[in-house]
Design a protein around this motif. Structure first.
Motif, short mmCIF file in Angstrom:
data_model
loop_
_atom_site.label_atom_id
_atom_site.label_comp_id
_atom_site.label_asym_id
_atom_site.label_seq_id
_atom_site.Cartn_x
_atom_site.Cartn_y
_atom_site.Cartn_z
N ALA A 163 28.79 -15.90 24.30
CA ALA A 163 29.15 -17.19 23.68
C ALA A 163 27.91 -17.98 23.29
CB ALA A 163 30.01 -18.01 24.65
N PHE A 201 29.42 -15.74 29.00
CA PHE A 201 28.55 -16.90 28.74
C PHE A 201 27.42 -16.50 27.79
CE2 PHE A 201 24.55 -19.03 29.93
CZ PHE A 201 24.85 -20.33 29.53
N TYR A 202 26.77 -15.35 28.05
CA TYR A 202 25.67 -14.93 27.17
C TYR A 202 26.17 -14.63 25.76
CZ TYR A 202 22.87 -14.57 31.42
OH TYR A 202 22.21 -14.86 32.58
N VAL A 220 24.19 -22.48 37.75
CA VAL A 220 24.85 -23.79 37.79
C VAL A 220 25.60 -23.87 39.13
CG1 VAL A 220 26.69 -25.18 36.74
CG2 VAL A 220 25.04 -23.99 35.29
N ARG A 254 30.55 -25.26 37.60
CA ARG A 254 30.61 -24.13 36.68
C ARG A 254 31.73 -24.34 35.65
NH1 ARG A 254 31.04 -18.68 39.83
NH2 ARG A 254 29.43 -19.63 41.12
N GLY A 255 31.47 -23.94 34.42
CA GLY A 255 32.48 -24.07 33.37
C GLY A 255 32.54 -25.46 32.76
N GLY A 256 31.61 -26.32 33.13
CA GLY A 256 31.63 -27.71 32.65
C GLY A 256 30.58 -28.03 31.60
N GLY A 257 29.92 -26.99 31.06
CA GLY A 257 28.97 -27.23 29.97
C GLY A 257 27.52 -27.36 30.40
N PRO A 310 32.25 -13.09 33.61
CA PRO A 310 32.09 -14.46 33.11
C PRO A 310 30.65 -14.76 32.68
CG PRO A 310 33.36 -14.47 35.13
CD PRO A 310 32.82 -13.08 34.97
N THR A 311 29.68 -14.19 33.40
CA THR A 311 28.27 -14.37 33.03
C THR A 311 28.00 -13.71 31.69
OG1 THR A 311 27.67 -14.39 35.37
CG2 THR A 311 25.89 -13.96 33.81
N ILE A 315 19.45 -18.29 35.40
CA ILE A 315 20.17 -19.50 34.99
C ILE A 315 21.33 -19.65 35.96
CG2 ILE A 315 21.42 -18.26 33.16
CD1 ILE A 315 21.45 -21.03 31.63
N GLY A 321 25.61 -25.09 31.87
CA GLY A 321 24.90 -23.87 31.48
C GLY A 321 24.52 -23.90 30.01
N ARG A 322 25.43 -24.38 29.17
CA ARG A 322 25.14 -24.46 27.74
C ARG A 322 23.95 -25.40 27.48
NH1 ARG A 322 28.51 -23.35 23.47
NH2 ARG A 322 30.43 -23.44 24.71
C1 LIG Z 1 26.60 -18.25 33.96
C2 LIG Z 1 26.47 -19.75 34.18
C3 LIG Z 1 24.99 -20.11 34.23
C4 LIG Z 1 27.10 -20.48 32.98
O1 LIG Z 1 27.00 -21.87 33.16
P1 LIG Z 1 28.33 -22.80 33.01
O2 LIG Z 1 27.91 -24.20 33.12
O3 LIG Z 1 29.34 -22.29 33.96
O4 LIG Z 1 28.78 -22.46 31.50
P2 LIG Z 1 29.29 -23.47 30.37
O5 LIG Z 1 30.40 -24.29 30.93
O6 LIG Z 1 28.13 -24.18 29.77
O7 LIG Z 1 29.92 -22.45 29.31
C5 LIG Z 1 29.40 -22.27 27.99
C6 LIG Z 1 30.26 -21.20 27.30
O8 LIG Z 1 30.14 -19.93 27.97
C7 LIG Z 1 31.42 -19.28 28.01
N1 LIG Z 1 31.86 -19.17 29.40
C8 LIG Z 1 31.41 -19.85 30.48
N2 LIG Z 1 32.06 -19.49 31.60
C9 LIG Z 1 32.97 -18.56 31.20
C10 LIG Z 1 33.96 -17.82 31.90
N3 LIG Z 1 34.15 -17.95 33.22
N4 LIG Z 1 34.73 -16.96 31.20
C11 LIG Z 1 34.57 -16.83 29.87
N5 LIG Z 1 33.64 -17.51 29.14
C12 LIG Z 1 32.86 -18.36 29.81
C13 LIG Z 1 32.38 -20.16 27.22
O9 LIG Z 1 32.36 -19.74 25.86
C14 LIG Z 1 31.76 -21.52 27.35
O10 LIG Z 1 32.05 -22.39 26.27
P3 LIG Z 1 33.43 -23.26 26.28
O11 LIG Z 1 33.48 -23.96 27.61
O12 LIG Z 1 33.26 -24.15 25.12
O13 LIG Z 1 34.52 -22.24 26.13
C15 LIG Z 1 27.17 -20.23 35.49
O14 LIG Z 1 28.56 -20.01 35.39
C16 LIG Z 1 26.65 -19.60 36.77
O15 LIG Z 1 25.77 -20.14 37.42
N6 LIG Z 1 27.21 -18.43 37.16
C17 LIG Z 1 26.83 -17.77 38.39
C18 LIG Z 1 25.41 -17.32 38.40
C19 LIG Z 1 25.07 -16.36 37.29
O16 LIG Z 1 25.76 -15.40 36.99
N7 LIG Z 1 23.90 -16.62 36.66
C20 LIG Z 1 23.36 -15.76 35.63
C21 LIG Z 1 22.57 -14.63 36.20
S1 LIG Z 1 20.93 -15.13 36.65
#
Ligand SMILES: CC(C)(COP(=O)(O)OP(=O)(O)OC[C@H]1O[C@@H](n2cnc3c(N)ncnc32)[C@H](O)[C@@H]1OP(=O)(O)O)[C@@H](O)C(=O)NCCC(=O)NCCS
Length: 169
Positions: free
Chosen positions: A134, A131-132, A86, A91-94, A127-128, A84, A96-97
Motif C-alpha cells: 500500500a 502495508f508495504y 508502531v 496500529r492501523g491508525g495511520g 498485514p506488514t 518500522i 506507519g504511513r
Molecule cells: C507495519 C506497521 C509499521 C504499519 O503501521 P500502521 O500504523 O499500522 O499502518 P497505517 O495505519 O499507517 O496503514 C497504512 C496503510 O497500510 C495498509 N495496512 C496497514 N495495516 C494493514 C492491515 N492490517 N491489513 C491490510 N492492510 C494494512 C493499508 O493500506 C493502510 O492504509 P488505509 O488505512 O488507508 O487502508 C505496523 O502495523 C507495525 O508496527 N506492525 C508490526 C511490526 C512490523 O511488522 N514492522 C515491520 C517489520 S520491521
C-alpha cells in the motif's frame, strides 16, 4: 491527536524502542536486542557515523512509533528501511504511513534512490506486507527458508526517483 515527528535519537529512546518492539508481539528477544543495539550505535557514533538514522512519532511527547533506516554500504544510492514499528495500540491508525513518508523524504535528502525493506514470508506478516504494498513497494524477491524452514525472506523495493522502474538495474 495527530502525531508529531522527531528526528534525532536520544538516550531514552532505548527504552521507547524496546517497549514498542515488545508491544507488537512480532519479534523474538534477540530481535528486540538488535533493535536496541541500533539505537545504542547511533547514540555512540552519531547517526551518520553509525549509518542508522531514526525518526520518532510522538503523541503528547509519548513515542508511539519509529522508523530506522540508512545507506547500504557498497551501493551507490540504495538505502535500507531496517525497522518500522508502531505501538500495537495504535496500529492501523495511520502512524506507519506518516513514518514511512517521512523516511522516504529523509532518504531522498541523504541522496538515496532506492529504498529496500525485507520481512518474513510467514502469514503473521501479511498485514506488514500489505502495508508495504500500500506504501508503493514492489516485491522483488523471495528467499525460501531464509530465516528458518518455512520462514522465507521477502524483499521489497521502492524507487525514489519517479523515472526509474523498481526492477530496473
Ligand atoms: C507495519 C506497521 C509499521 C504499519 O503501521 P500502521 O500504523 O499500522 O499502518 P497505517 O495505519 O499507517 O496503514 C497504512 C496503510 O497500510 C495498509 N495496512 C496497514 N495495516 C494493514 C492491515 N492490517 N491489513 C491490510 N492492510 C494494512 C493499508 O493500506 C493502510 O492504509 P488505509 O488505512 O488507508 O487502508 C505496523 O502495523 C507495525 O508496527 N506492525 C508490526 C511490526 C512490523 O511488522 N514492522 C515491520 C517489520 S520491521
Amino acid at each position: 491527536m495527530a502525531v508529531a515527528l522527531r528526528a534525532g535519537v536520544r538516550p531514552d529512546d532505548r527504552v521507547a524502542v524496546r517497549r514498542l518492539v515488545a508491544s507488537t508481539g512480532f519479534f523474538t528477544a534477540n530481535e528486540e536486542e538488535i533493535a536496541v543495539e541500533l539505537v545504542e550505535d547511533a547514540l555512540a557514533k552519531g547517526e551518520s557515523g553509525s549509518g542508522y538514522h531514526f525518526l520518532f512519532a510522538e503523541d503528547g511527547g509519548h513515542v508511539v512509533g519509529y522508523v530506522c533506516f540508512g545507506p547500504i554500504a557498497g551501493t551507490a544510492a540504495s538505502h535500507d528501511l531496517y525497522w518500522i514499528v508502531v505501538d500495537s495500540a495504535r496500529r492501523g491508525g495511520g502512524v506507519g504511513r506518516v513514518l514511512e513518508r517521512a523516511c522516504v523524504d529523509a532518504v531522498k535528502a541523504l541522496g538515496g534512490l532506492r529504498l529496500y525493506v525485507d520481512t518474513s514470508s510467514r502469514s503473521q506478516y501479511e498485514p506488514t506486507r500489505a502495508f508495504y504494498r500500500a506504501s508503493g513497494y514492489e516485491e522483488v524477491a523471495r528467499l525460501k527458508d531464509f530465516y528458518a524452514a518455512g520462514d522465507g525472506k521477502v524483499i521489497f523495493v521502492k524507487a525514489l526517483d519517479a523515472g526509474t522502474a523498481p526492477g530496473a538495474a
